[in-house]
Design a protein around this motif. Structure first.
Motif, short mmCIF file in Angstrom:
data_model
loop_
_atom_site.label_atom_id
_atom_site.label_comp_id
_atom_site.label_asym_id
_atom_site.label_seq_id
_atom_site.Cartn_x
_atom_site.Cartn_y
_atom_site.Cartn_z
N GLU A 94 0.83 -1.21 0.00
CA GLU A 94 0.00 0.00 0.00
C GLU A 94 0.87 1.25 0.00
O GLU A 94 0.55 2.23 -0.69
CB GLU A 94 -0.93 0.00 1.21
CG GLU A 94 -2.06 -1.01 1.12
CD GLU A 94 -2.96 -1.02 2.35
OE1 GLU A 94 -2.95 -0.02 3.09
OE2 GLU A 94 -3.65 -2.02 2.54
N GLN A 95 1.96 1.22 0.75
CA GLN A 95 2.86 2.37 0.79
C GLN A 95 3.47 2.62 -0.60
O GLN A 95 3.54 3.76 -1.05
CB GLN A 95 3.96 2.12 1.82
CG GLN A 95 4.88 3.29 2.05
CD GLN A 95 5.96 2.96 3.06
OE1 GLN A 95 6.30 1.80 3.27
NE2 GLN A 95 6.50 3.98 3.69
N ILE A 96 3.89 1.55 -1.26
CA ILE A 96 4.46 1.69 -2.60
C ILE A 96 3.43 2.23 -3.57
O ILE A 96 3.72 3.13 -4.37
CB ILE A 96 5.03 0.33 -3.08
CG1 ILE A 96 6.27 -0.04 -2.27
CG2 ILE A 96 5.35 0.36 -4.56
CD1 ILE A 96 6.78 -1.45 -2.50
N ILE A 97 2.20 1.71 -3.48
CA ILE A 97 1.13 2.20 -4.36
C ILE A 97 0.84 3.67 -4.08
O ILE A 97 0.69 4.47 -5.02
CB ILE A 97 -0.14 1.33 -4.19
CG1 ILE A 97 0.10 -0.06 -4.79
CG2 ILE A 97 -1.34 1.99 -4.85
CD1 ILE A 97 -1.00 -1.06 -4.49
N ASN A 98 0.78 4.04 -2.80
CA ASN A 98 0.53 5.44 -2.45
C ASN A 98 1.65 6.34 -2.96
O ASN A 98 1.39 7.42 -3.50
CB ASN A 98 0.36 5.60 -0.94
CG ASN A 98 -0.94 5.03 -0.43
OD1 ASN A 98 -1.89 4.87 -1.18
ND2 ASN A 98 -0.98 4.71 0.84
N ASN A 99 2.89 5.90 -2.78
CA ASN A 99 4.03 6.67 -3.28
C ASN A 99 3.97 6.82 -4.79
O ASN A 99 4.25 7.89 -5.34
CB ASN A 99 5.35 6.04 -2.85
CG ASN A 99 5.63 6.20 -1.37
OD1 ASN A 99 5.03 7.06 -0.71
ND2 ASN A 99 6.53 5.40 -0.83
N ALA A 100 3.61 5.73 -5.47
CA ALA A 100 3.50 5.78 -6.93
C ALA A 100 2.39 6.75 -7.35
O ALA A 100 2.56 7.53 -8.30
CB ALA A 100 3.23 4.38 -7.48
N ASN A 101 1.26 6.72 -6.64
CA ASN A 101 0.17 7.64 -6.96
C ASN A 101 0.57 9.09 -6.72
O ASN A 101 0.25 9.97 -7.54
CB ASN A 101 -1.09 7.30 -6.15
CG ASN A 101 -1.78 6.04 -6.64
OD1 ASN A 101 -1.63 5.67 -7.79
ND2 ASN A 101 -2.50 5.38 -5.76
N ILE A 102 1.27 9.33 -5.61
CA ILE A 102 1.73 10.69 -5.33
C ILE A 102 2.71 11.16 -6.40
O ILE A 102 2.60 12.28 -6.90
CB ILE A 102 2.38 10.75 -3.92
CG1 ILE A 102 1.30 10.59 -2.84
CG2 ILE A 102 3.12 12.06 -3.72
CD1 ILE A 102 1.85 10.39 -1.43
N SER A 103 3.62 10.29 -6.78
CA SER A 103 4.58 10.64 -7.84
C SER A 103 3.86 10.89 -9.16
O SER A 103 4.19 11.84 -9.88
CB SER A 103 5.60 9.52 -8.03
OG SER A 103 6.39 9.35 -6.89
N LYS A 104 2.87 10.06 -9.44
CA LYS A 104 2.09 10.24 -10.68
C LYS A 104 1.37 11.58 -10.66
O LYS A 104 1.39 12.32 -11.66
CB LYS A 104 1.08 9.10 -10.82
CG LYS A 104 0.20 9.21 -12.06
CD LYS A 104 -0.86 8.15 -12.08
CE LYS A 104 -1.99 8.63 -11.21
NZ LYS A 104 -3.20 7.87 -11.31
#
Length: 166
Positions: A94-104
Motif C-alpha cells: 500500500e505504501q508503494i502504491i501510495n508513493n506511486a500515486n503521489i509521484s504520478k
C-alpha cells in the motif's frame, strides 16, 4: 480275605500318604522361611520394577505433553510470524502504491504546468508574430494609400485597428 468291593484300602498306601505328609511338614519347617524370603524378595523386586516402570511411563507422558505443548506453541509462533509478515507486506504494498500515486500526481501537475507555460509562450510568440505581420500589412497598406486619398487612409487604419482589437 477277598472282598468284592470296588474300593479297597491298602495299608502300604496309607503309610505312603503319612510319609508324604511328614515330608511336606519337614520341608515346610526347614525351607519355608528361606523359600518365603526368596519369594518375598522376588515379589519386592518385581513390585519395585513395576513402580519404576510406572514412574518412567508418567515421566514419558509428561515429556510427551511438554513436547506437544512446545509443538503447538511453535506452530502458533510460526503462524503469528507468517501473519505479521503478510501484514507488513500488505502495508509495504500500500505504501508503494501510495508513493506511486503521489509521484504520478506530481508528474501530472508538473506536466500540466509545463503545458500551461508552453501554451502561454506559444500565445505570446503568436501574438508577437501576428503583431509583426499586422505592422507589415499596415505599412504596406499605408504606403499604397498614402498617395491616394486621405479619407481612405484613415478609414483603412480604423478598420485594421478594430480587427486587431477583436
Amino acid at each position: 480275605m477277598e472282598q468284592n468291593s470296588l474300593i479297597t484300602i491298602d495299608f502300604s498306601m496309607v503309610i505312603q500318604m503319612i510319609n508324604f505328609l511328614i515330608m511336606v511338614y519337614v520341608f515346610y519347617k526347614l525351607f519355608s522361611k528361606k523359600i518365603g524370603g526368596i519369594i518375598e524378595q522376588r515379589r519386592n523386586i518385581a513390585t519395585q520394577d513395576l513402580e519404576k516402570v510406572k514412574i518412567e511411563q508418567e515421566k514419558l507422558e509428561e515429556q510427551k505433553k511438554i513436547v506437544d505443548k512446545l509443538r503447538r506453541e511453535s506452530k502458533k509462533r510460526a503462524n503469528d510470524i507468517i501473519i505479521k509478515a503478510e501484514i507488513q507486506a500488505d502495508n509495504r504494498k500500500e505504501q508503494i502504491i501510495n508513493n506511486a500515486n503521489i509521484s504520478k500526481e506530481r508528474m501530472m501537475a508538473n506536466a500540466e504546468n509545463e503545458i500551461i507555460k508552453m501554451r502561454a509562450k506559444a500565445e505570446l510568440e503568436l501574438q508577437k508574430e501576428v503583431g509583426e505581420i499586422a505592422i507589415k500589412i499596415a505599412e504596406k497598406i499605408i504606403k499604397e494609400n498614402v498617395s491616394e486619398n486621405q479619407d481612405l487612409q484613415v478609414k483603412s487604419v480604423d478598420n485594421f485597428i478594430n480587427e486587431i482589437g477583436e
